[in-house]
Design a protein around this motif. Sequence first.
Motif, PDB file in Angstrom:
ATOM      1  N   THR A   1     -32.884 -18.221  -3.239  1.00 56.90           N
ATOM      2  CA  THR A   1     -33.601 -18.417  -4.317  1.00 56.90           C
ATOM      3  C   THR A   1     -32.978 -18.791  -5.391  1.00 56.90           C
ATOM      4  O   THR A   1     -31.659 -19.020  -5.705  1.00 56.90           O
ATOM      5  N   GLY A   2     -33.768 -18.947  -6.733  1.00 58.35           N
ATOM      6  CA  GLY A   2     -33.020 -19.341  -7.987  1.00 58.35           C
ATOM      7  C   GLY A   2     -32.044 -18.475  -8.519  1.00 58.35           C
ATOM      8  O   GLY A   2     -31.403 -18.561  -9.296  1.00 58.35           O
ATOM      9  N   ASP A   3     -32.119 -17.052  -7.936  1.00 56.20           N
ATOM     10  CA  ASP A   3     -31.148 -16.002  -8.416  1.00 56.20           C
ATOM     11  C   ASP A   3     -29.857 -15.767  -7.479  1.00 56.20           C
ATOM     12  O   ASP A   3     -29.000 -15.091  -7.520  1.00 56.20           O
ATOM     13  N   THR A   4     -29.815 -16.649  -6.545  1.00 57.61           N
ATOM     14  CA  THR A   4     -28.683 -16.743  -5.449  1.00 57.61           C
ATOM     15  C   THR A   4     -27.598 -17.359  -6.406  1.00 57.61           C
ATOM     16  O   THR A   4     -27.367 -18.610  -6.902  1.00 57.61           O
ATOM     17  N   PRO A   5     -26.456 -16.600  -6.283  1.00 56.83           N
ATOM     18  CA  PRO A   5     -25.166 -16.983  -6.921  1.00 56.83           C
ATOM     19  C   PRO A   5     -24.664 -18.416  -6.315  1.00 56.83           C
ATOM     20  O   PRO A   5     -24.823 -18.387  -5.113  1.00 56.83           O
ATOM     21  N   GLN A   6     -23.953 -19.257  -7.175  1.00 56.84           N
ATOM     22  CA  GLN A   6     -23.271 -20.662  -6.680  1.00 56.84           C
ATOM     23  C   GLN A   6     -22.323 -20.320  -5.499  1.00 56.84           C
ATOM     24  O   GLN A   6     -22.482 -21.015  -4.643  1.00 56.84           O
ATOM     25  N   LYS A   7     -21.718 -19.019  -5.597  1.00 56.53           N
ATOM     26  CA  LYS A   7     -20.721 -18.642  -4.439  1.00 56.53           C
ATOM     27  C   LYS A   7     -21.677 -18.679  -3.090  1.00 56.53           C
ATOM     28  O   LYS A   7     -21.119 -19.211  -1.882  1.00 56.53           O
ATOM     29  N   GLU A   8     -22.496 -17.882  -3.093  1.00 54.65           N
ATOM     30  CA  GLU A   8     -23.480 -17.714  -1.994  1.00 54.65           C
ATOM     31  C   GLU A   8     -24.206 -19.208  -1.208  1.00 54.65           C
ATOM     32  O   GLU A   8     -24.388 -19.377  -0.335  1.00 54.65           O
ATOM     33  N   ARG A   9     -24.496 -19.911  -2.345  1.00 50.73           N
ATOM     34  CA  ARG A   9     -25.158 -21.261  -2.205  1.00 50.73           C
ATOM     35  C   ARG A   9     -24.289 -21.994  -1.482  1.00 50.73           C
ATOM     36  O   ARG A   9     -24.670 -22.680  -0.494  1.00 50.73           O
ATOM     37  N   ALA A  10     -22.964 -22.211  -1.967  1.00 43.76           N
ATOM     38  CA  ALA A  10     -22.172 -22.931  -1.379  1.00 43.76           C
ATOM     39  C   ALA A  10     -21.730 -22.297   0.274  1.00 43.76           C
ATOM     40  O   ALA A  10     -21.587 -23.217   1.203  1.00 43.76           O
ATOM     41  N   ALA A  11     -21.714 -21.081   0.457  1.00 42.62           N
ATOM     42  CA  ALA A  11     -21.484 -20.465   1.605  1.00 42.62           C
ATOM     43  C   ALA A  11     -22.880 -20.831   2.575  1.00 42.62           C
ATOM     44  O   ALA A  11     -22.448 -21.091   3.770  1.00 42.62           O
ATOM     45  N   LEU A  12     -23.876 -20.943   2.097  1.00 44.52           N
ATOM     46  CA  LEU A  12     -25.225 -21.229   2.872  1.00 44.52           C
ATOM     47  C   LEU A  12     -24.895 -22.914   3.447  1.00 44.52           C
ATOM     48  O   LEU A  12     -25.369 -23.355   4.582  1.00 44.52           O
ATOM     49  N   LEU A  13     -24.168 -23.483   2.427  1.00 46.35           N
ATOM     50  CA  LEU A  13     -24.087 -24.915   2.920  1.00 46.35           C
ATOM     51  C   LEU A  13     -22.940 -25.251   4.044  1.00 46.35           C
ATOM     52  O   LEU A  13     -22.918 -26.060   5.027  1.00 46.35           O
ATOM     53  N   ARG A  14     -21.815 -24.344   3.809  1.00 41.17           N
ATOM     54  CA  ARG A  14     -20.497 -24.380   4.833  1.00 41.17           C
ATOM     55  C   ARG A  14     -21.222 -23.832   6.194  1.00 41.17           C
ATOM     56  O   ARG A  14     -20.774 -24.428   7.080  1.00 41.17           O
ATOM     57  N   THR A  15     -21.676 -22.684   6.094  1.00 41.18           N
ATOM     58  CA  THR A  15     -22.472 -22.208   7.391  1.00 41.18           C
ATOM     59  C   THR A  15     -23.726 -21.944   7.186  1.00 41.18           C
ATOM     60  O   THR A  15     -24.305 -20.926   6.991  1.00 41.18           O
ATOM     61  N   PRO A  16     -24.553 -23.012   7.810  1.00 43.56           N
ATOM     62  CA  PRO A  16     -25.871 -22.885   7.630  1.00 43.56           C
ATOM     63  C   PRO A  16     -26.438 -21.674   8.582  1.00 43.56           C
ATOM     64  O   PRO A  16     -26.064 -21.552   9.735  1.00 43.56           O
ATOM     65  N   PRO A  17     -27.385 -21.103   8.131  1.00 47.17           N
ATOM     66  CA  PRO A  17     -28.309 -19.886   9.018  1.00 47.17           C
ATOM     67  C   PRO A  17     -29.151 -20.543   9.714  1.00 47.17           C
ATOM     68  O   PRO A  17     -29.549 -21.703   9.351  1.00 47.17           O
ATOM     69  N   ASP A  18     -29.430 -19.930  10.846  1.00 49.82           N
ATOM     70  CA  ASP A  18     -30.368 -20.318  11.852  1.00 49.82           C
ATOM     71  C   ASP A  18     -31.623 -20.279  10.893  1.00 49.82           C
ATOM     72  O   ASP A  18     -32.499 -21.152  11.126  1.00 49.82           O
ATOM     73  N   ILE A  19     -31.946 -19.158  10.429  1.00 51.77           N
ATOM     74  CA  ILE A  19     -33.181 -19.045   9.627  1.00 51.77           C
ATOM     75  C   ILE A  19     -32.996 -18.998   7.985  1.00 51.77           C
ATOM     76  O   ILE A  19     -32.124 -18.279   7.599  1.00 51.77           O
ATOM     77  N   LEU A  20     -33.816 -19.780   7.403  1.00 51.56           N
ATOM     78  CA  LEU A  20     -33.462 -20.011   5.911  1.00 51.56           C
ATOM     79  C   LEU A  20     -34.632 -19.537   5.066  1.00 51.56           C
ATOM     80  O   LEU A  20     -35.702 -20.207   5.470  1.00 51.56           O
ATOM     81  N   ILE A  21     -34.591 -18.333   4.552  1.00 49.29           N
ATOM     82  CA  ILE A  21     -35.863 -18.037   3.460  1.00 49.29           C
ATOM     83  C   ILE A  21     -35.443 -18.639   2.116  1.00 49.29           C
ATOM     84  O   ILE A  21     -34.649 -18.291   1.521  1.00 49.29           O
ATOM     85  N   THR A  22     -36.486 -19.228   1.578  1.00 50.77           N
ATOM     86  CA  THR A  22     -36.237 -19.765   0.312  1.00 50.77           C
ATOM     87  C   THR A  22     -37.548 -19.864  -0.678  1.00 50.77           C
ATOM     88  O   THR A  22     -38.651 -19.625  -0.024  1.00 50.77           O
TER      89      THR A  22
END
Length: 136
Positions: free
Chosen positions: A110-131
């Motif tokens: 979401t808009g509140d997701t810290p940059q570090k977690e956003r980068a982690a989502l890009l490096r290791t994409p989850p099977d299910i993304l809720i956004t």
Amino acid sequence: MPLPEFTPQVRDWFTRAFAEPTAAQAQAWPAIASGEHTLISAPTGSGKTLAAFLWGIDRLVADPTPEGERRTRIVYVSPLKALAYDVDRNLVAPVRGIGAEAGISIGVRTGDTPQKERAALLRTPPDILITTPESL
């Protein structure tokens, strides 16, 4: 009853967790499984989240992503951040109960997701993304 259409892992988890599908689930699953566009309109607490997601989770179990080819395969766009976090909480039990051995993962952005977690989502994409729409 639509349960025979699910993989054994999903069917076994569901029958351990619930006595039977709700009316919303029993009506939605055949339409979702056939690939039809499906609108589920039912009261709060009627099992809509599970009705919407269980077939997708079943497909993740039935057709796992090959090792090294992680990618997001289900995207849920929530109109509200609070709802995004509610959906995440509602999916934890089925994903743990069904997908533990399949390695199914969930991510929230979401808009509140810290940059570090956003980068982690890009490096290791989850099977299910809720956004949310603004984060999509």
